[in-house]
Design a protein around this motif. Structure first.
Motif, short mmCIF file in Angstrom:
data_model
loop_
_atom_site.label_atom_id
_atom_site.label_comp_id
_atom_site.label_asym_id
_atom_site.label_seq_id
_atom_site.Cartn_x
_atom_site.Cartn_y
_atom_site.Cartn_z
N UNK A 101 0.84 -1.20 0.00
CA UNK A 101 0.00 0.00 0.00
C UNK A 101 0.87 1.24 0.00
N UNK A 102 0.53 2.20 -0.87
CA UNK A 102 1.22 3.48 -0.91
C UNK A 102 0.28 4.56 -0.38
N UNK A 103 0.63 5.13 0.76
CA UNK A 103 -0.18 6.22 1.31
C UNK A 103 -0.03 7.46 0.43
N UNK A 104 1.17 7.68 -0.10
CA UNK A 104 1.41 8.85 -0.94
C UNK A 104 0.59 8.84 -2.21
N UNK A 105 0.45 7.68 -2.82
CA UNK A 105 -0.33 7.55 -4.05
C UNK A 105 -1.77 7.14 -3.77
N UNK A 106 -2.09 6.81 -2.52
CA UNK A 106 -3.40 6.29 -2.14
C UNK A 106 -3.80 5.15 -3.07
N UNK A 136 6.72 -11.43 -11.08
CA UNK A 136 6.80 -10.59 -9.89
C UNK A 136 6.19 -11.33 -8.70
N UNK A 137 6.90 -11.31 -7.58
CA UNK A 137 6.42 -11.98 -6.38
C UNK A 137 6.34 -11.03 -5.17
N UNK A 138 7.44 -10.37 -4.85
CA UNK A 138 7.49 -9.48 -3.69
C UNK A 138 7.27 -8.03 -4.11
N UNK A 139 6.79 -7.21 -3.15
CA UNK A 139 6.60 -5.79 -3.39
C UNK A 139 6.97 -4.99 -2.14
N UNK A 140 7.49 -3.78 -2.34
CA UNK A 140 7.73 -2.84 -1.25
C UNK A 140 7.70 -1.43 -1.80
N UNK A 141 7.24 -0.49 -0.96
CA UNK A 141 7.03 0.89 -1.39
C UNK A 141 7.95 1.83 -0.60
N UNK A 142 8.51 2.82 -1.30
CA UNK A 142 9.14 3.96 -0.64
C UNK A 142 8.32 5.19 -1.01
N UNK A 143 7.46 5.63 -0.10
CA UNK A 143 6.60 6.77 -0.39
C UNK A 143 7.39 8.07 -0.42
N UNK A 144 8.51 8.12 0.25
CA UNK A 144 9.31 9.35 0.25
C UNK A 144 9.88 9.64 -1.13
N UNK A 145 10.29 8.58 -1.84
CA UNK A 145 10.88 8.77 -3.17
C UNK A 145 9.89 8.45 -4.30
N UNK A 146 8.74 7.90 -3.95
CA UNK A 146 7.75 7.55 -4.97
C UNK A 146 8.15 6.35 -5.82
N UNK A 147 8.84 5.40 -5.20
CA UNK A 147 9.29 4.21 -5.93
C UNK A 147 8.63 2.95 -5.37
N UNK A 148 8.40 2.01 -6.28
CA UNK A 148 7.88 0.69 -5.95
C UNK A 148 8.93 -0.33 -6.36
N UNK A 149 9.23 -1.26 -5.47
CA UNK A 149 10.23 -2.29 -5.75
C UNK A 149 9.55 -3.65 -5.86
N UNK A 150 9.88 -4.37 -6.93
CA UNK A 150 9.27 -5.67 -7.20
C UNK A 150 10.36 -6.73 -7.21
N UNK A 151 10.06 -7.86 -6.60
CA UNK A 151 11.02 -8.95 -6.55
C UNK A 151 10.81 -9.93 -7.68
N UNK A 152 11.86 -10.16 -8.46
CA UNK A 152 11.85 -11.16 -9.53
C UNK A 152 12.55 -12.41 -9.00
#
Length: 350
Positions: free
Chosen positions: A48-53, A91-107
């Motif tokens: 979940x991204x609070x920055x992007x809602x 894609x399996x894993x996900x993580x968000x950095x709301x400060x930088x606006x980036x989404x990381x996906x695990x391959x």
């Protein structure tokens, strides 16, 4: 009343489904609601991204189909799809950095991670972490303030890679974190990480120095798989989820002392603690439920029935809402098997 798994499989595709709760404490849950939506085959983690809602769901599609992965972007209120991001690899894993606006996906299958720009939905870069096909990326955790990404690499022995978010390059690693070390929690205040493994250990490490500091155990010779770990940083409690039993083990995060164990349900998998530290939520993959745990009493106060196999979960703190991916049976001999069934995303109002 508890609905059967097959009944749950055919619940409303887009509308709210008032599914039941099992109440094991004094609190009532009659006003709680679940919005449940079949989405696609091959769902895994949710973020979940609070920055992007927005809610993001990782989709590997089907194994052997020759296709890459998809990240679904969903409206957090309606669960309607508002966008899709195609990723060349599954894609399996996900993580968000709301400060930088980036989404990381695990391959996972390739031992790599992918960086995605949230505002544009553009795949920006791919980083190969493993040079050994046997070591696969598993869980991703983000240090937003330090703009670091930490990723578990699963094998025997396992590893945790440390990645700089700006340059998107590996800047460090913690080796020898044990067998099948999947679970990962960050202690940002002390710059420590906790890693759960299949050797019945919680490994405590300094990610900056790349050094292991301690290894916590339960103090017996039982073989355990701490598949995921959850840290309550303020209360200094570490919750270790044991995949093959019915328990969450509670450790003192500083001393490594085993304080308690909580019976949660069959084959618990993932967990999240709310910011107050008063509630811990755990998916029970083996019985189709999410346990709500009172962390003061260390007891399950109710179970939320979702059917099939609840997988990943994330908490929207402001909306007091859980989002859970629910996988469907893959084999004909499994209860509720339906070859046409899609994995689901559930929104639970707490």
């Amino acid at each position: 009343m508890i609905l059967s798994r097959r009944t749950l499989l055919h619940s409303s595709a887009l509308g709210a489904a008032a599914l039941p709760f099992i109440t094991t404490g004094s609190s009532a849950a009659v006003s709680d609601r679940i919005l449940d939506r079949p989405l696609a085959k091959g769902l895994y983690e949710v973020a979940y991204s609070a920055g992007a809602n927005a809610v993001f769901v990782a989709c590997a599609q089907e194994f052997g189909d020759g296709k890459g992965g998809i990240v679904y972007r969903l409206d957090p209120v309606t669960l309607e799809t508002t966008g899709t991001i195609e990723v060349p690899e599954k894609v399996f894993a996900l993580a968000v950095n709301d400060r930088t606006g980036k989404l990381y996906a695990g391959n996972t299958l390739e031992g790599a991670i992918t960086r995605i720009d949230i505002p544009t939905g553009k795949v920006e870069a791919r980083l190969q972490l493993s040079n050994n096909k046997e070591i696969r990326t598993r869980q991703i955790r983000v240090d937003e303030a330090g703009d670091r990404i930490l990723v578990t690499g699963v094998e025997h022995p396992s590893i945790v890679w440390v990645v700089d978010g700006t340059s998107f390059t590996q800047i460090g690693a913690v080796p020898d974190t044990g067998g099948s070390a999947t679970g990962l929690a960050l202690d940002l205040g002390r710059d420590r990480i906790y890693v759960g493994n299949n050797d019945a250990q919680i490994v405590v490490a300094d990610p900056k120095a790349g050094k292991i500091l301690e290894r916590f155990t339960t103090g017996d010779d039982q073989k355990r798989f701490f598949v995921n770990v959850v840290l309550d940083e303020a209360a200094r409690r570490l919750y270790a989820i044991e995949a093959n039993e019915r328990f969450v083990f509670v450790f003192d995060a500083d001393e490594g002392t085993l304080l308690d164990k909580i019976e949660t349900g069959n084959n618990p998998l993932a967990g999240v603690v709310d910011p107050t530290g008063k509630r811990l939520y755990v998916t029970n993959r083996g019985e189709g439920s999410v346990s709500v745990i009172d962390t003061t009493a260390n007891q399950v106060v109710r179970k939320i029935e979702l059917g099939a196999f609840p997988n990943s979960l994330v908490l929207d703190v402001e909306a007091k809402t859980l989002f859970v991916t629910v996988k469907q049976p893959l084999h004909q001999d499994e209860l509720g098997y339906d070859p046409l069934a899609l994995d689901r995303i559930a929104r639970i109002s707490l």
